[in-house]
Structures are given as structure tokens and as C-alpha cells.
Design a protein around this motif. Structure first.
Motif: not given
Length: 215
Positions: A97, A123, A126, A129, A151-152, A190-192, A194
């Protein structure tokens, strides 16, 4: 009767040529070391400023957000590595990410934990996130027992609508993220997993950071 002659007058002091040459050499060496010292101090100062302010090579500015896409790769430049070392955290690999930080709002004003901000907008795509608030030392700004990140999966919103998170020192309705009231704060997004980890640019859409009020 006193006779006058060469011995009756004081003789001028004569310096040997080798002594004069030694003095000139000493001044030259001293000047060289002084110049080297000034150059080293200036270089270290500029490097520290670049690392601290996120103005070094490899740092991408997207509105108020800063990203170092290559920080977790073998292509990371010295500035990106220095930023990572300063933060004391492991960077996300491109396959995992991307991490972004913000020290100012959309108006360019430094983020202040005593003010109220709204983080809103769409956003980037992702799988997962997180959005957190940290202090100058990159430790969580909120005291123990309070929420330190969203968190998302936790943020409240209607399907397919932009997020709307309020950052403030005191409780707010909706998605409230405590700032701890610190004088200076940072946001870390933080984008995981993505796709923008490899395609991010200055035109990438990211949430806006708007100052609502300041006490």
C-alpha cells in the motif's frame, strides 16, 4: 666622549623567511578547515530542513498531503530513507500500500490540535485504509482510552458517499477523531492494497482538510 656607530643604535628585528612561510601555511590550513566546517554545517542543516519539512527529493506533494511512493522499495532515494529513519517506522512496500502524511490544511496553515478540522471527500480505491492523528513525535495525539484512528470498516457513512471525519480536541457528533489538544499535529493516512501505490501523482484525488474553527 661617546662614539657613535652602528652599535649605538637599536637594530631592527628581522624575521626569518622560514618563519613567515610557516605563518602563511598555518593561515591557509586554518582557512581550509574553517571553510570545510562551514560547508558541512550548511549541508547538514539544509538536509535536516528538507527531511523535517518534507521538501526533499522523492517527496510528492498532493495538496496538503505528502507521499514518498518509493520509500518501501530498493529505489528509495537518500531523502526518502532519511524521512523513514526520522519517523522510526517501517514504510509500506508498494505491494502492500501507501502511507501519506499531512502537516497543514488545504489553506496551508499548520495543523493545530486546538482547532477543529473536517477531513472530507472521496478516498482513493483501497481494500482497507486507516486515518490517524499523531503529535510532533509521531506518537498518537489522543490520550489513552480515546480513539486514535479510524478504519474504513469503522467510519460511519452511507454507501458510496464521501467520508466526513471531524478532528477536534472535544467530542463532536458523527465521526469524531480526538486531536488531544496538542499545539502541532499530523494526519497519517494509510491505504492498503491500493492501485495508486504505483500510479500516484499530483493529480490524484485525496480527501480535503478544512479548518472549521480555532479557539
Amino acid at each position: 666622549m661617546r662614539r657613535c656607530g652602528p652599535a649605538a643604535y637599536p637594530q631592527p628585528i628581522r624575521r626569518c623567511a622560514s618563519c613567515a612561510d610557516g605563518d602563511r601555511s598555518l593561515r591557509t590550513v586554518t582557512g581550509i578547515f574553517l571553510a570545510l566546517g562551514i560547508g558541512a554545517a550548511t549541508g547538514l542543516g539544509l538536509t535536516a530542513a528538507s527531511v523535517g519539512r518534507g521538501t526533499g527529493a522523492g517527496v510528492l506533494h498532493i495538496g496538503p498531503w505528502l507521499a514518498t511512493p518509493k520509500a518501501g522499495t530498493t529505489e528509495a532515494d537518500p531523502y526518502a530513507r532519511a524521512v523513514t529513519a526520522r519517523l522510526g517506522t517501517l514504510p509500506l512496500a508498494l505491494a502492500d500500500g501507501l502511507a501519506l502524511t499531512a502537516e497543514a490544511d488545504d489553506g496551508g496553515q499548520r495543523l493545530d490540535g486546538r482547532c477543529t478540522y473536517r477531513v472530507s471527500g472521496q478516498m482513493p480505491p483501497a481494500r482497507f485504509w486507516t486515518l490517524g492523528v499523531v503529535g510532533e513525535d509521531y506518537e498518537p495525539a489522543a490520550p489513552a482510552g480515546q480513539r486514535r484512528a479510524f478504519t474504513s470498516y469503522e467510519v460511519l457513512r452511507q454507501a458510496d458517499l464521501p467520508i466526513d471525519v471531524v478532528i477536534a480536541a472535544t467530542a463532536r457528533p458523527g465521526n469524531w477523531l480526538p486531536s488531544g489538544g496538542a499545539a502541532q499535529i499530523r494526519l497519517i493516512l494509510r491505504l492498503y492494497d491500493t492501485p495508486i501505490a504505483t500510479t500516484i501523482s499530483t493529480s490524484t484525488g485525496l480527501p480535503a482538510i478544512t479548518r472549521v474553527a480555532c479557539s
